[in-house]
Enzyme design. Structure first.
Site, PDB file in Angstrom:
ATOM      1  N   ASP A   1      -1.490  -1.601   1.849  1.00  0.00           N
ATOM      2  CA  ASP A   1      -0.045  -1.811   1.948  1.00  0.00           C
ATOM      3  C   ASP A   1       0.300  -2.342   3.336  1.00  0.00           C
ATOM      4  O   ASP A   1      -0.198  -1.847   4.355  1.00  0.00           O
ATOM      5  CB  ASP A   1       0.691  -0.500   1.706  1.00  0.00           C
ATOM      6  CG  ASP A   1       0.522  -0.001   0.283  1.00  0.00           C
ATOM      7  OD1 ASP A   1      -0.170  -0.664  -0.502  1.00  0.00           O
ATOM      8  OD2 ASP A   1       1.080   1.068  -0.037  1.00  0.00           O
TER       9      ASP A   1
ATOM     10  N   HIS B   1      -0.272  -3.808  -6.778  1.00  0.00           N
ATOM     11  CA  HIS B   1       0.656  -2.824  -6.224  1.00  0.00           C
ATOM     12  C   HIS B   1       2.086  -3.187  -6.658  1.00  0.00           C
ATOM     13  O   HIS B   1       3.007  -3.326  -5.853  1.00  0.00           O
ATOM     14  CB  HIS B   1       0.540  -2.770  -4.702  1.00  0.00           C
ATOM     15  CG  HIS B   1       0.992  -1.473  -4.092  1.00  0.00           C
ATOM     16  ND1 HIS B   1       2.273  -1.280  -3.625  1.00  0.00           N
ATOM     17  CD2 HIS B   1       0.348  -0.316  -3.880  1.00  0.00           C
ATOM     18  CE1 HIS B   1       2.384  -0.059  -3.142  1.00  0.00           C
ATOM     19  NE2 HIS B   1       1.224   0.558  -3.283  1.00  0.00           N
TER      20      HIS B   1
ATOM     21  N   HIS C   1      -1.929   7.294   2.019  1.00  0.00           N
ATOM     22  CA  HIS C   1      -0.873   7.646   1.088  1.00  0.00           C
ATOM     23  C   HIS C   1      -1.492   8.060  -0.243  1.00  0.00           C
ATOM     24  O   HIS C   1      -2.517   7.510  -0.668  1.00  0.00           O
ATOM     25  CB  HIS C   1       0.095   6.474   0.895  1.00  0.00           C
ATOM     26  CG  HIS C   1       1.132   6.393   1.976  1.00  0.00           C
ATOM     27  ND1 HIS C   1       1.747   5.217   2.334  1.00  0.00           N
ATOM     28  CD2 HIS C   1       1.668   7.361   2.775  1.00  0.00           C
ATOM     29  CE1 HIS C   1       2.616   5.454   3.319  1.00  0.00           C
ATOM     30  NE2 HIS C   1       2.581   6.742   3.600  1.00  0.00           N
TER      31      HIS C   1
ATOM     32  N   ASP D   1      -1.008   7.612  -3.390  1.00  0.00           N
ATOM     33  CA  ASP D   1      -1.298   6.703  -4.497  1.00  0.00           C
ATOM     34  C   ASP D   1      -2.549   5.861  -4.254  1.00  0.00           C
ATOM     35  O   ASP D   1      -2.965   5.102  -5.134  1.00  0.00           O
ATOM     36  CB  ASP D   1      -0.091   5.807  -4.798  1.00  0.00           C
ATOM     37  CG  ASP D   1       0.363   4.968  -3.613  1.00  0.00           C
ATOM     38  OD1 ASP D   1       0.309   5.478  -2.475  1.00  0.00           O
ATOM     39  OD2 ASP D   1       0.797   3.819  -3.818  1.00  0.00           O
TER      40      ASP D   1
END
EC number: 3.1.26.11
Length: 321
Positions: A211, A269, A65, A67
């Site tokens: 994540d 995060h 991803h 980010d």
């Protein structure tokens, strides 16, 4: 060994938090810095630290991803412009090499140092005499990994006071005893070096997760870690949202830390929705489950000390009791 947080936000940059990047500073251990993720503007964040890009030798990407990824081309290019010549290895899911090579090719960027890639899989990803790095797949919308960094044990130290108390004079014999050898002294005594050195100092363990939703792999990677870095995109009472968006809450992260027996939990995060008092609430709610929890901010530096060393004498007394 230190962790320095270059970005602690989720999804998009915010005024208070840049997107994800974490530096594991191993300057005393091997004169290197390892990055974990490289979100957009990571190289800008580095300008506000003492980190030298040429010291970065490994970059571990948890997932693809943006980010966690978009800062790679700029950082790699700047490292070259600044005279970096030491090799750099990027570890990441399948596709990271294509992303980086394409960006460098389209921009006609030529690096001054060798760049290599390792596709991440479950299991041992790196090993040398000082460190091992393991990876395991987590539960996210795309393939996402967590990393477990294990430091090798440090040899015990020589108990000089005990040697002096036993009237063993300093000299080459000390080196032999520190090596664990059995030595005959000039006065005829035979001594075992193991009686004069402390137990080996266990190495430190750092777990950094990408994540993820709740998954047994997170607990396995974090088992007995000195530090667990876990995402906390959502707060208490948002477990359904966390599951829907393939993320975790602060409470879920705290439960992982508790179940895995870690020493310290660092929550990162963080959604841009959490500012001011809401950040403090994230921390307090996590601490109710796992007391040694902390919500980190950009540029926080966390020292990772050794666990208290026990001498052989203490260990022997424990065995007798």
């Amino acid at each position: 060994m230190e962790l320095e947080f270059l970005g602690t936000g989720a999804g998009t940059p915010a005024k208070q938090r840049n997107v994800t990047s974490i530096a594991l500073k191993l300057l005393a251990e091997r004169n290197e810095v390892w990055l974990f993720d490289c979100g957009e503007a990571t190289q800008h964040q580095i300008l506000s630290t003492a980190i030298r890009p040429r010291k970065i030798t490994k970059i571990f990407i948890t997932h693809l991803h943006g980010d966690h990824l978009f800062g790679l081309p700029g950082l790699l290019s700047s490292r070259s412009f600044q005279g970096g010549q030491t090799p750099l290895t990027i570890y990441g899911p399948e596709g990271v090499q294509n992303f980086v090579r394409t960006a460098l090719q389209v921009s006609e960027t030529h690096l001054s140092y060798p760049l290599s890639f390792v596709t991440v899989h479950k299991g041992l990803m790196f090993e040398d005499s000082t460190f091992k790095v393991y990876a395991d797949e987590l539960d996210h919308r795309i393939k996402s990994y967590g990393y477990r960094v294990e430091e090798a044990a440090h040899p015990g130290v020589l108990l000089v006071d005990k040697l002096q108390a036993d009237q063993i004079a300093a000299g080459p014999v000390y080196a032999q005893l520190k090596a664990g050898k059995v030595v005959q002294l000039p006065d005829g005594r035979v001594v075992d070096g193991h009686d004069y050195i402390t137990a080996a100092q266990p190495g430190r363990i750092v777990t950094i997760l990408g994540d993820t939703r709740q998954t047994p792999a997170a607990t396995s990677l974090a088992q007995d870690a000195n530090v667990l870095v876990h995402e906390s995109t959502f707060g208490r009472g948002e477990a359904k949202l966390a599951r829907q968006y393939y993320h975790s809450t602060n409470i879920q992260a705290a439960k992982v830390a508790k179940n895995a027996g870690v020493h310290q939990l660092l929550l990162t995060h963080i959604s841009a929705r959490y500012v001011g008092k809401k950040v403090s609430e994230l921390a307090r709610d996590a601490q109710a489950v796992f007391p040694n929890s902390r919500v980190v901010a950009d540029f926080d530096v966390i020292d990772i000390p050794f666990k208290k060393r026990e001498t052989n004498e203490k260990i022997s007394s424990l065995k007798k009791s």
